[in-house]
Design an enzyme around this catalytic site. Structure first.
Site, PDB file in Angstrom:
ATOM      1  N   ILE A 115       6.973   0.821  -0.521  1.00  0.00           N
ATOM      2  CA  ILE A 115       7.952   0.788   0.564  1.00  0.00           C
ATOM      3  C   ILE A 115       9.373   0.838   0.024  1.00  0.00           C
ATOM      4  CG2 ILE A 115       8.116  -1.731   0.727  1.00  0.00           C
ATOM      5  CD1 ILE A 115       8.003   0.794   3.668  1.00  0.00           C
ATOM      6  N   ALA A 116       9.601   0.295  -1.177  1.00  0.00           N
ATOM      7  CA  ALA A 116      10.926   0.361  -1.795  1.00  0.00           C
ATOM      8  C   ALA A 116      11.286   1.803  -2.135  1.00  0.00           C
ATOM      9  CB  ALA A 116      10.977  -0.505  -3.050  1.00  0.00           C
TER      10      ALA A 116
ATOM     11  N   SER B  47      12.516  -6.019 -10.754  1.00  0.00           N
ATOM     12  CA  SER B  47      11.057  -6.051 -10.768  1.00  0.00           C
ATOM     13  C   SER B  47      10.654  -7.199 -11.682  1.00  0.00           C
ATOM     14  CB  SER B  47      10.486  -4.733 -11.281  1.00  0.00           C
ATOM     15  OG  SER B  47       9.061  -4.762 -11.261  1.00  0.00           O
ATOM     16  N   ARG B  48       9.383  -7.544 -11.671  1.00  0.00           N
ATOM     17  CA  ARG B  48       8.915  -8.624 -12.544  1.00  0.00           C
ATOM     18  C   ARG B  48       9.019  -8.233 -14.007  1.00  0.00           C
ATOM     19  NH1 ARG B  48       3.401  -9.970  -9.354  1.00  0.00           N
ATOM     20  NH2 ARG B  48       3.604  -7.729  -9.010  1.00  0.00           N
TER      21      ARG B  48
ATOM     22  N   LYS C 210       8.919  -6.219   6.661  1.00  0.00           N
ATOM     23  CA  LYS C 210       7.872  -6.810   7.479  1.00  0.00           C
ATOM     24  C   LYS C 210       6.556  -6.853   6.694  1.00  0.00           C
ATOM     25  CE  LYS C 210       7.109  -2.260   9.485  1.00  0.00           C
ATOM     26  NZ  LYS C 210       8.093  -1.595   8.601  1.00  0.00           N
TER      27      LYS C 210
ATOM     28  N   ARG D 158      -2.762  -5.624   0.244  1.00  0.00           N
ATOM     29  CA  ARG D 158      -3.072  -6.033   1.615  1.00  0.00           C
ATOM     30  C   ARG D 158      -4.479  -6.618   1.728  1.00  0.00           C
ATOM     31  NH1 ARG D 158       0.146  -1.819   1.503  1.00  0.00           N
ATOM     32  NH2 ARG D 158       2.003  -1.726   2.833  1.00  0.00           N
TER      33      ARG D 158
END
Length: 236
Positions: free
Chosen positions: A16-17, A37-38, A98, A164
């Site tokens: 989504i980024a 980012s991590r 979201k 998800r």
């Protein structure tokens, strides 16, 4: 007169980024300032296509930058409230992807944003799209008062490693996403299921489950009906 662009940092480098980043960069009112980012390597790979954007490791380093105005949070749901809270506390406006995991989470963040005098907004973009406004304006003339609504939403998830399907990252699971598209706000999974529960016979409880079929949202203003592709009635 030269307009000062809002400098936006992105927390997270997932799918989504990659959708929102070019929109920020091409805006006349904003620019992509930094991406975290991590791992630094992932952030560096992400910003390679965005001249001027800085790669940083971890959300804390991005939030601590004194040249950023706002933060877009594109992390898994389990991390969103914590990152948003830290960004607001640091004086950054927040756009949060979201969904949030609960209405209580949103209320806590809203209270903090009001206290700090900052903007907090969720990224349910279609609510704010000009097309939605045009539909509302023309609704009465085209069909008069709507009595029912039937919509379909389908998104293929063949990759079972997707976050998800991981309850530690996405506490509400795949059922969250049809709720977002069908319900009235970003906190719709809980609200939609609550409304569905009230519409079912007494003694019936609802159990959310992921569905491989298109999510169907059937509702009427007075009494929403359950979507059987998302909600499975379970007798006590």
């Amino acid at each position: 007169m030269t307009m000062t662009k809002v400098k936006i940092g992105i927390v997270g480098t997932g799918f989504i980024a990659t959708i929102l980043a070019p929109q920020i960069q091409s805006s006349k009112k904003a620019r992509l300032d930094a991406v975290s980012s991590r791992t630094l390597a992932k952030a560096e790979s992400f910003v390679a296509n965005y001249p001027g954007a800085i790669a940083v490791e971890g959300a804390d380093q991005l939030i601590a930058r004194d040249d950023g105005d706002a933060v877009y949070i594109a992390t898994p749901t389990s991390a969103k409230e914590d990152v948003a809270s830290r960004a607001l506390t640091a004086g950054k406006h927040v756009l949060i992807e979201k969904p949030l995991h609960s209405a209580a989470s949103f209320k806590r963040l809203s209270a903090l944003a009001r206290q700090k005098g900052l903007v907090l907004m969720d990224a349910t973009h279609f609510v704010h799209h000009p097309r939605t406004s045009a539909m509302r304006q023309r609704l009465a003339a085209l069909i008069d008062a709507p009595r029912s609504l039937h919509t379909m939403f389908y998104f293929p998830f063949s990759d079972r490693e997707n976050i998800r399907f991981d309850p530690s990252d996405e506490p509400m699971g795949a059922a969250t996403w049809p709720g977002i598209r069908c319900g009235p706000s970003s906190n719709t999974s809980h609200r939609t299921r609550s409304k569905i529960s009230r519409s079912l016979p007494s003694g019936t409880r609802t159990q959310a489950r992921p569905s491989a079929q298109p999510a169907s949202c059937n509702s009427t203003p007075a009494r929403p009906q359950p979507s059987m592709s998302v909600i499975q009635p379970v007798r006590r």
